[in-house]
Design a protein around this motif. Sequence first.
Motif, PDB file in Angstrom:
ATOM      1  N   GLY A 164     -50.772  -8.266  67.032  1.00 22.11           N
ATOM      2  CA  GLY A 164     -51.019  -9.287  68.048  1.00 22.11           C
ATOM      3  C   GLY A 164     -50.048 -10.447  67.940  1.00 22.11           C
ATOM      4  N   ALA A 165     -50.497 -11.607  68.400  1.00 19.80           N
ATOM      5  CA  ALA A 165     -49.632 -12.791  68.456  1.00 19.80           C
ATOM      6  C   ALA A 165     -49.449 -13.390  67.066  1.00 19.80           C
ATOM      7  CB  ALA A 165     -50.232 -13.818  69.407  1.00 19.80           C
ATOM      8  N   ILE A 166     -48.219 -13.310  66.549  1.00 15.51           N
ATOM      9  CA  ILE A 166     -47.864 -13.903  65.247  1.00 15.51           C
ATOM     10  C   ILE A 166     -46.697 -14.845  65.499  1.00 15.51           C
ATOM     11  CG2 ILE A 166     -47.220 -13.468  62.855  1.00 15.51           C
ATOM     12  CD1 ILE A 166     -49.760 -12.063  63.459  1.00 15.51           C
ATOM     13  N   TYR A 167     -46.864 -16.125  65.165  1.00 16.05           N
ATOM     14  CA  TYR A 167     -45.831 -17.119  65.420  1.00 16.05           C
ATOM     15  C   TYR A 167     -45.215 -17.573  64.101  1.00 16.05           C
ATOM     16  CZ  TYR A 167     -48.675 -17.213  69.649  1.00 16.05           C
ATOM     17  OH  TYR A 167     -49.391 -16.849  70.760  1.00 16.05           O
ATOM     18  N   GLY A 168     -43.883 -17.530  64.019  1.00 17.18           N
ATOM     19  CA  GLY A 168     -43.204 -17.962  62.810  1.00 17.18           C
ATOM     20  C   GLY A 168     -41.786 -17.441  62.775  1.00 17.18           C
ATOM     21  N   ASN A 169     -40.972 -18.006  61.913  1.00 17.57           N
ATOM     22  CA  ASN A 169     -39.582 -17.583  61.780  1.00 17.57           C
ATOM     23  C   ASN A 169     -39.495 -16.343  60.897  1.00 17.57           C
ATOM     24  OD1 ASN A 169     -38.580 -19.772  63.317  1.00 17.57           O
ATOM     25  ND2 ASN A 169     -38.710 -21.109  61.508  1.00 17.57           N
ATOM     26  N   ARG A 170     -38.837 -15.323  61.410  1.00 14.90           N
ATOM     27  CA  ARG A 170     -38.754 -14.067  60.680  1.00 14.90           C
ATOM     28  C   ARG A 170     -37.852 -14.215  59.453  1.00 14.90           C
ATOM     29  NH1 ARG A 170     -37.397  -7.954  62.958  1.00 14.90           N
ATOM     30  NH2 ARG A 170     -37.675  -6.944  60.938  1.00 14.90           N
ATOM     31  N   SER A 171     -38.280 -13.627  58.361  1.00 15.87           N
ATOM     32  CA  SER A 171     -37.540 -13.621  57.101  1.00 15.87           C
ATOM     33  C   SER A 171     -37.991 -12.399  56.315  1.00 15.87           C
ATOM     34  CB  SER A 171     -37.841 -14.893  56.296  1.00 15.87           C
ATOM     35  OG  SER A 171     -39.196 -14.892  55.861  1.00 15.87           O
ATOM     36  N   PRO A 172     -37.306 -12.036  55.241  1.00 13.62           N
ATOM     37  CA  PRO A 172     -37.759 -10.895  54.434  1.00 13.62           C
ATOM     38  C   PRO A 172     -39.204 -11.039  53.969  1.00 13.62           C
ATOM     39  CG  PRO A 172     -35.524 -11.467  53.827  1.00 13.62           C
ATOM     40  CD  PRO A 172     -35.987 -12.534  54.769  1.00 13.62           C
ATOM     41  N   LYS A 173     -39.611 -12.260  53.588  1.00 16.62           N
ATOM     42  CA  LYS A 173     -40.991 -12.450  53.137  1.00 16.62           C
ATOM     43  C   LYS A 173     -41.947 -12.405  54.326  1.00 16.62           C
ATOM     44  CE  LYS A 173     -43.932 -15.195  50.108  1.00 16.62           C
ATOM     45  NZ  LYS A 173     -44.021 -16.336  49.171  1.00 16.62           N
ATOM     46  N   PHE A 174     -41.550 -12.948  55.457  1.00 18.95           N
ATOM     47  CA  PHE A 174     -42.371 -12.885  56.663  1.00 18.95           C
ATOM     48  C   PHE A 174     -42.670 -11.433  57.009  1.00 18.95           C
ATOM     49  CE2 PHE A 174     -42.747 -12.425  61.252  1.00 18.95           C
ATOM     50  CZ  PHE A 174     -43.644 -13.432  61.607  1.00 18.95           C
ATOM     51  N   ASP A 175     -41.666 -10.560  56.879  1.00 22.13           N
ATOM     52  CA  ASP A 175     -41.852  -9.149  57.210  1.00 22.13           C
ATOM     53  C   ASP A 175     -42.866  -8.460  56.303  1.00 22.13           C
ATOM     54  OD1 ASP A 175     -40.070  -9.427  59.247  1.00 22.13           O
ATOM     55  OD2 ASP A 175     -38.434  -8.309  58.314  1.00 22.13           O
ATOM     56  N   LEU A 176     -43.058  -8.995  55.103  1.00 19.05           N
ATOM     57  CA  LEU A 176     -44.029  -8.393  54.182  1.00 19.05           C
ATOM     58  C   LEU A 176     -45.474  -8.590  54.650  1.00 19.05           C
ATOM     59  CD1 LEU A 176     -42.520  -9.258  50.674  1.00 19.05           C
ATOM     60  CD2 LEU A 176     -42.487  -7.064  51.865  1.00 19.05           C
ATOM     61  N   LEU A 177     -45.696  -9.494  55.585  1.00 18.94           N
ATOM     62  CA  LEU A 177     -47.046  -9.677  56.121  1.00 18.94           C
ATOM     63  C   LEU A 177     -47.529  -8.427  56.866  1.00 18.94           C
ATOM     64  CD1 LEU A 177     -46.745 -13.315  57.526  1.00 18.94           C
ATOM     65  CD2 LEU A 177     -47.730 -12.610  55.337  1.00 18.94           C
ATOM     66  N   PHE A 178     -46.598  -7.572  57.274  1.00 17.71           N
ATOM     67  CA  PHE A 178     -46.939  -6.357  58.014  1.00 17.71           C
ATOM     68  C   PHE A 178     -46.779  -5.108  57.147  1.00 17.71           C
ATOM     69  CE2 PHE A 178     -44.897  -9.598  60.598  1.00 17.71           C
ATOM     70  CZ  PHE A 178     -45.933  -9.947  61.448  1.00 17.71           C
ATOM     71  N   ASP A 179     -46.545  -5.323  55.873  1.00 11.04           N
ATOM     72  CA  ASP A 179     -46.334  -4.223  54.932  1.00 11.04           C
ATOM     73  C   ASP A 179     -47.673  -3.564  54.597  1.00 11.04           C
ATOM     74  OD1 ASP A 179     -44.602  -2.773  53.041  1.00 11.04           O
ATOM     75  OD2 ASP A 179     -45.813  -3.760  51.512  1.00 11.04           O
ATOM     76  N   PRO A 180     -47.808  -2.257  54.770  1.00 13.99           N
ATOM     77  CA  PRO A 180     -49.080  -1.595  54.465  1.00 13.99           C
ATOM     78  C   PRO A 180     -49.355  -1.588  52.964  1.00 13.99           C
ATOM     79  CG  PRO A 180     -47.411   0.045  54.929  1.00 13.99           C
ATOM     80  CD  PRO A 180     -46.795  -1.289  55.230  1.00 13.99           C
ATOM     81  N   GLN A 181     -50.559  -1.932  52.601  1.00 20.86           N
ATOM     82  CA  GLN A 181     -50.952  -1.961  51.199  1.00 20.86           C
ATOM     83  C   GLN A 181     -51.865  -0.774  50.887  1.00 20.86           C
ATOM     84  OE1 GLN A 181     -49.423  -4.743  49.407  1.00 20.86           O
ATOM     85  NE2 GLN A 181     -48.515  -4.464  51.435  1.00 20.86           N
ATOM     86  N   THR A 182     -51.677  -0.194  49.740  1.00 25.53           N
ATOM     87  CA  THR A 182     -52.573   0.840  49.238  1.00 25.53           C
ATOM     88  C   THR A 182     -53.331   0.257  48.059  1.00 25.53           C
ATOM     89  OG1 THR A 182     -51.050   2.601  49.923  1.00 25.53           O
ATOM     90  CG2 THR A 182     -52.723   3.167  48.289  1.00 25.53           C
ATOM     91  N   ALA A 183     -54.662   0.408  48.064  1.00 31.66           N
ATOM     92  CA  ALA A 183     -55.490  -0.205  47.018  1.00 31.66           C
ATOM     93  C   ALA A 183     -55.155  -1.683  46.880  1.00 31.66           C
ATOM     94  CB  ALA A 183     -55.323   0.525  45.692  1.00 31.66           C
ATOM     95  N   GLY A 184     -55.025  -2.352  48.034  1.00 33.81           N
ATOM     96  CA  GLY A 184     -54.709  -3.777  48.040  1.00 33.81           C
ATOM     97  C   GLY A 184     -55.899  -4.614  47.608  1.00 33.81           C
ATOM     98  N   GLY A 185     -55.682  -5.882  47.484  1.00 33.71           N
ATOM     99  CA  GLY A 185     -56.758  -6.777  47.080  1.00 33.71           C
ATOM    100  C   GLY A 185     -57.669  -7.116  48.240  1.00 33.71           C
ATOM    101  N   LEU A 186     -58.582  -8.039  48.002  1.00 34.64           N
ATOM    102  CA  LEU A 186     -59.507  -8.498  49.030  1.00 34.64           C
ATOM    103  C   LEU A 186     -58.948  -9.739  49.721  1.00 34.64           C
ATOM    104  CD1 LEU A 186     -62.926  -8.214  47.137  1.00 34.64           C
ATOM    105  CD2 LEU A 186     -61.810  -6.503  48.600  1.00 34.64           C
ATOM    106  N   MET A 187     -59.361  -9.928  50.957  1.00 35.04           N
ATOM    107  CA  MET A 187     -59.082 -11.164  51.688  1.00 35.04           C
ATOM    108  C   MET A 187     -60.432 -11.724  52.136  1.00 35.04           C
ATOM    109  SD  MET A 187     -56.517 -12.027  54.846  1.00 35.04           S
ATOM    110  CE  MET A 187     -56.841 -10.490  55.678  1.00 35.04           C
ATOM    111  N   ALA A 188     -60.729 -12.944  51.710  1.00 38.28           N
ATOM    112  CA  ALA A 188     -62.023 -13.557  52.016  1.00 38.28           C
ATOM    113  C   ALA A 188     -61.819 -14.891  52.716  1.00 38.28           C
ATOM    114  CB  ALA A 188     -62.829 -13.758  50.739  1.00 38.28           C
ATOM    115  N   VAL A 189     -62.658 -15.141  53.684  1.00 38.32           N
ATOM    116  CA  VAL A 189     -62.682 -16.434  54.362  1.00 38.32           C
ATOM    117  C   VAL A 189     -63.882 -17.197  53.820  1.00 38.32           C
ATOM    118  CG1 VAL A 189     -62.900 -17.607  56.574  1.00 38.32           C
ATOM    119  CG2 VAL A 189     -61.592 -15.478  56.414  1.00 38.32           C
TER     120      VAL A 189
END
Length: 716
Positions: free
Chosen positions: A656-681
């Motif tokens: 969806g809508a993601i706003y920000g300047n693209r960079s190598p680290k920015f691209d990692l936000l879309f990197d698929p994780q296997t056995a990744g951690g939890l995300m809690a709000v």
Amino acid sequence: MQTTIPLTRDLVLIGGGHTHALVLRMWGMKPLAGVRVTVINPAPTAPYSGMLPGFVAGHYTKDELDIDLVKLARFAGARIITGKASAIDTNAKTITVGDRKVAYDVASIDVGITSEMPDIEGFAEHAVPAKPLDRFAERWDSYRKSATRPRVAVIGGGVAGAELAMAMAHALRHKDHRVTLIDSGKVLSQFGDDARKHLLEALETNGVELAEDAKVDRITSDAVLLEGGTPIPADFVCGAAGARPHEWLKKTGLTLYHGFVSVGPTLQSSDPHVFAAGDCCYMRHAPRPKAGVFAVRSAKTLFHNLKAELSGEPLKGYQPQKDYLKLVSLGGQSALAEKLGQSFKGPLLWKWKNHIDTKFMRKFSDLPQMGLAKLPSQVAKGVREELGDAPLCGGCGAKVGRSALKEALADLPQHDRPDIQSVKGDDAAIMDVNGQKQVMTTDHLRAFTEDPVMMTRIAAIHALGDVWGMGAKPSAATVQIILPRMSDALQRRTMAEITGAAADVLGQAGAAIVGGHSSIGSELTIGFTITGICDRPITLEGAEAGDAIIITQPIGAGVVMAGEMRGLAKGRDVVATYDAMLQTQAEASRILAPDARAMTDITGFGLAGHLANICEASGLGAQITLKDVPTLAGAEELSEQGVRSTIWAENRGGAGAIYGNRSPKFDLLFDPQTAGGLMAVVPAEKSEELRQQLLLSGYKAAIIGKMTKADGITVS
């Protein structure tokens, strides 16, 4: 019609010594069909002994010193097990590695030697042996960088000790230092007069002090005490005297010679199914001193004979040369060459030695690119574009994209059962069973490692993440296994490894295995269906504007695995990523669940995709502070090189809508994780307290942003 050649034999290489490293390279070039290869080594890398003095002196980096066994294993199509072998049962044909038994049909030992000195009081506590090399190299690298007034002692005045002493003195030359070479007799006594004279001059030039005819009584934290009480100041002590075999070889039942595995011309031990090479073996047909040249030159014979033993072909004999050229580093960029009593020294010889060593190491860093499978001359439209120029990723990198999945699920008929609760995009189904809330999820993974035990553990933790992500406690599980085509014997071995690993992980999580299904297919795939119970299921709904966003694990697993498949990721980064995937999220769930308003595990859709799910379900947006997002070692470097997981583009488009300047680290936000951690709000006022609890429990947790009333996700 499938034409996959079945696996019928297990070849296990114990140790990542020079001979085995060359065998793995040759195996990658010309494998024997039907053989599953395993390499066992304590670390993901193996230092090259020829460059160790240069590394100690500061001429080479750690990366230049190390042979990357993970890359080499991938090239050879082998699985790598990082651990120390401790025994061999030749009757059962198993090798003990920690609490694990690894089965073999043919095995080979190349574990080198040790220069530990257990008879010297205080050695284990205050000194480090020069061999094994990996431990010494790490200790020295740390000491060299941190010592302000270094005091170094090297025990053992042979060529290895003298080389190290000169290298250490050269590395410390700009500091107030003292380096002492200690020997119970005369240093360098194995050399002829001419070579010994040159070497003694080099020791003096480097400022190395000699303590000859000196027997060590004990070692303390700041000194080596000689018999008679004379102290030699030292806060870094290295043992380089002699070559000792590893003690565990006594547990093999093989014929030994003074502790070394006795082998004949074919490099077979007293058990014809067990070979040995390098410093850990004794060639009874042609005894030779311990030297890397013999390990390197025996590799072709070992490679041929392993394949011959596995295929029923005749074996060849190995006859080592009687003498060899000795090249000794002299601290700075100068070296001494000696053969047949003649010796020469100077900078040109160091350049020659450097050329030989770097050429050898390029064999392992510049591996031939084997490429993708060759396509027929005529294929359907879109085939070449779909395949691309990189192999299909495993794990969550092989998932169907978020947008395609949403479209498919949108057409499903809506149920009207009051006992089943569904939240769009949630991790698991919620059922009300006689007043008890129960969650149910299913997940499976295409293998990205050749090790069934590692893959099973990761797949189980990955599947459990959906249950933990809803604040539930796992209760029951079924297992789904697809094995590649293999013989009955290998099926039994592999199934035992998989079920044992699954039972261990699920048992620790509190879930009982109640059944499953298995079949034979084209590749290893492992999945689990898991149920859990809870009082209050935590869904994607419920987040409030201003709430903090916490993640419990660094991201970047997808890009590291993609880099590993292409031979671009560093072995130590790959192993560190495996370790991250193997971290259970049970305790993190327990800590977060009481306060979490929304929670999920970060898996195939990447951090941004899973956060977008929370935003959509809760009717909010989010703001991420990119510098606060932790990443796995090597992930940003690989992202900068343009490495992407197979599903990355789908994740980027589906978030969806993601706003920000693209960079190598920015691209990692879309990197698929296997056995990744939890995300809690969680409520903002509780976030730091929760983060501290997670840190104390061993999680690399971070507060990465907050929920907002604005649409979309803003990255700053």
